[in-house]
Design a protein around this motif. Sequence first.
Motif, mmCIF file in Angstrom:
data_model
loop_
_atom_site.group_PDB
_atom_site.id
_atom_site.type_symbol
_atom_site.label_atom_id
_atom_site.label_comp_id
_atom_site.label_asym_id
_atom_site.label_seq_id
_atom_site.Cartn_x
_atom_site.Cartn_y
_atom_site.Cartn_z
ATOM 1 N N CYS A 1 5.185 10.670 1.429
ATOM 2 C CA CYS A 1 4.695 9.373 0.943
ATOM 3 C C CYS A 1 5.256 8.293 1.858
ATOM 4 O O CYS A 1 6.461 8.297 2.161
ATOM 5 N N THR A 2 4.393 7.420 2.286
ATOM 6 C CA THR A 2 4.858 6.226 2.995
ATOM 7 C C THR A 2 4.281 5.008 2.307
ATOM 8 O O THR A 2 3.277 5.094 1.584
ATOM 9 N N TYR A 3 4.919 3.888 2.522
ATOM 10 C CA TYR A 3 4.470 2.673 1.852
ATOM 11 C C TYR A 3 4.661 1.505 2.796
ATOM 12 O O TYR A 3 5.382 1.597 3.796
ATOM 13 N N ASP A 4 4.001 0.436 2.461
ATOM 14 C CA ASP A 4 4.064 -0.748 3.303
ATOM 15 C C ASP A 4 4.408 -1.937 2.418
ATOM 16 O O ASP A 4 3.695 -2.208 1.446
ATOM 17 N N THR A 5 5.483 -2.617 2.737
ATOM 18 C CA THR A 5 5.863 -3.789 1.977
ATOM 19 C C THR A 5 6.756 -4.679 2.821
ATOM 20 O O THR A 5 7.450 -4.194 3.719
ATOM 21 N N SER A 6 6.771 -5.939 2.485
ATOM 22 C CA SER A 6 7.706 -6.870 3.107
ATOM 23 C C SER A 6 8.860 -7.196 2.161
ATOM 24 O O SER A 6 9.768 -7.949 2.511
ATOM 25 N N GLU A 7 8.825 -6.606 0.980
ATOM 26 C CA GLU A 7 9.874 -6.837 -0.003
ATOM 27 C C GLU A 7 11.142 -6.079 0.380
ATOM 28 O O GLU A 7 11.089 -5.063 1.087
ATOM 29 N N ASN A 8 12.252 -6.563 -0.128
ATOM 30 C CA ASN A 8 13.513 -5.862 0.100
ATOM 31 C C ASN A 8 13.966 -5.102 -1.148
ATOM 32 O O ASN A 8 14.599 -4.056 -1.040
ATOM 33 N N THR B 1 0.849 -1.191 0.000
ATOM 34 C CA THR B 1 0.000 0.000 0.000
ATOM 35 C C THR B 1 0.878 1.231 0.000
ATOM 36 O O THR B 1 1.997 1.217 0.522
ATOM 37 N N VAL B 2 0.343 2.279 -0.586
ATOM 38 C CA VAL B 2 1.060 3.551 -0.665
ATOM 39 C C VAL B 2 0.148 4.619 -0.087
ATOM 40 O O VAL B 2 -1.023 4.710 -0.478
ATOM 41 N N THR B 3 0.666 5.411 0.818
ATOM 42 C CA THR B 3 -0.141 6.416 1.499
ATOM 43 C C THR B 3 0.442 7.795 1.288
ATOM 44 O O THR B 3 1.627 8.028 1.565
ATOM 45 N N TYR C 1 12.701 -3.181 -4.512
ATOM 46 C CA TYR C 1 11.527 -2.581 -5.129
ATOM 47 C C TYR C 1 11.919 -1.227 -5.702
ATOM 48 O O TYR C 1 13.077 -0.797 -5.601
ATOM 49 N N TYR C 2 10.943 -0.572 -6.308
ATOM 50 C CA TYR C 2 11.168 0.717 -6.943
ATOM 51 C C TYR C 2 10.085 1.688 -6.482
ATOM 52 O O TYR C 2 8.931 1.303 -6.278
ATOM 53 N N LEU C 3 10.474 2.922 -6.383
ATOM 54 C CA LEU C 3 9.547 3.981 -5.977
ATOM 55 C C LEU C 3 9.589 5.093 -7.010
ATOM 56 O O LEU C 3 10.651 5.386 -7.587
ATOM 57 N N PHE D 1 4.666 2.646 -6.122
ATOM 58 C CA PHE D 1 5.545 1.562 -5.680
ATOM 59 C C PHE D 1 5.451 0.408 -6.668
ATOM 60 O O PHE D 1 4.367 0.085 -7.160
ATOM 61 N N MET D 2 6.604 -0.208 -6.933
ATOM 62 C CA MET D 2 6.590 -1.392 -7.784
ATOM 63 C C MET D 2 7.556 -2.424 -7.226
ATOM 64 O O MET D 2 8.705 -2.093 -6.928
#
Lengths: 115, 114
Positions: B23-30, B3-5, B32-34, B94-95
């Motif tokens: 901008c904040t985001y939530d991920t468990s990935e290490n 999610t992107v907030t 990624y791209y913003l 986020f990707m």
Amino acid sequence: EPEVTQTPSHQVTQMGQEVILRCVPISNHLYFYWYRQILGQKVEFLVSFYNNEISEKSEIFDDQFSVERPDGSNFTLKIRSTKLEDSAMYFCASSEGELRADTQYFGPGTRLTVL
Amino acid sequence: AQTVTQSQPEMSVQEAETVTLSCTYDTSENNYYLFWYKQPPSRQMILVIRQEAYKQQNATENRFSVNFQKAAKSFSLKISDSQLGDTAMYFCAFMRNNNNDMRFGAGTRLTVKP
């Protein structure tokens, strides 16, 4: 500078009708995408397309939706039987290469209004 | 799920001043791209700046720079010397590393005042 183009800019249709939204991606790009933005809401990913097949799709992209690259230039999104909730801006995008997360270039959008 | 907030629906800034969009985001990935995209009124979205998560150095593009805080999952955009043409909706996105499903925030409407 090359741009992604979309036609029409605005489409009005009756509920239950089929619509086809058209996009011409940037000519040397290999990945194509559709996004939608319901008024006042976030831009949402629908589908990505590479090498003449869908590479990823979201839960929004159900059986009512299909995509096609009918020739060497166009990329289309078809909605078979439109619903009121399909009213949104639909954005096409394309990216250059096989490298994941290449920059996506967006078209100006098609505003779809379902009555 | 990622999610992107974007917590600021609207912001304004005086011409030539500096503004920061959050901008904040939530991920468990290490990996990624913003991205920050700009959508001027009645025009298409264009990429402003991108950041690869594996890069520690903050990306900059002329007057635009980011403050990427990976541990805090924060990715703010700073616009220096704001110009009237910067007036637009700004979307943070986020990707993940292994797909093209880009997730967008709700956007921040920035108005640059003369």
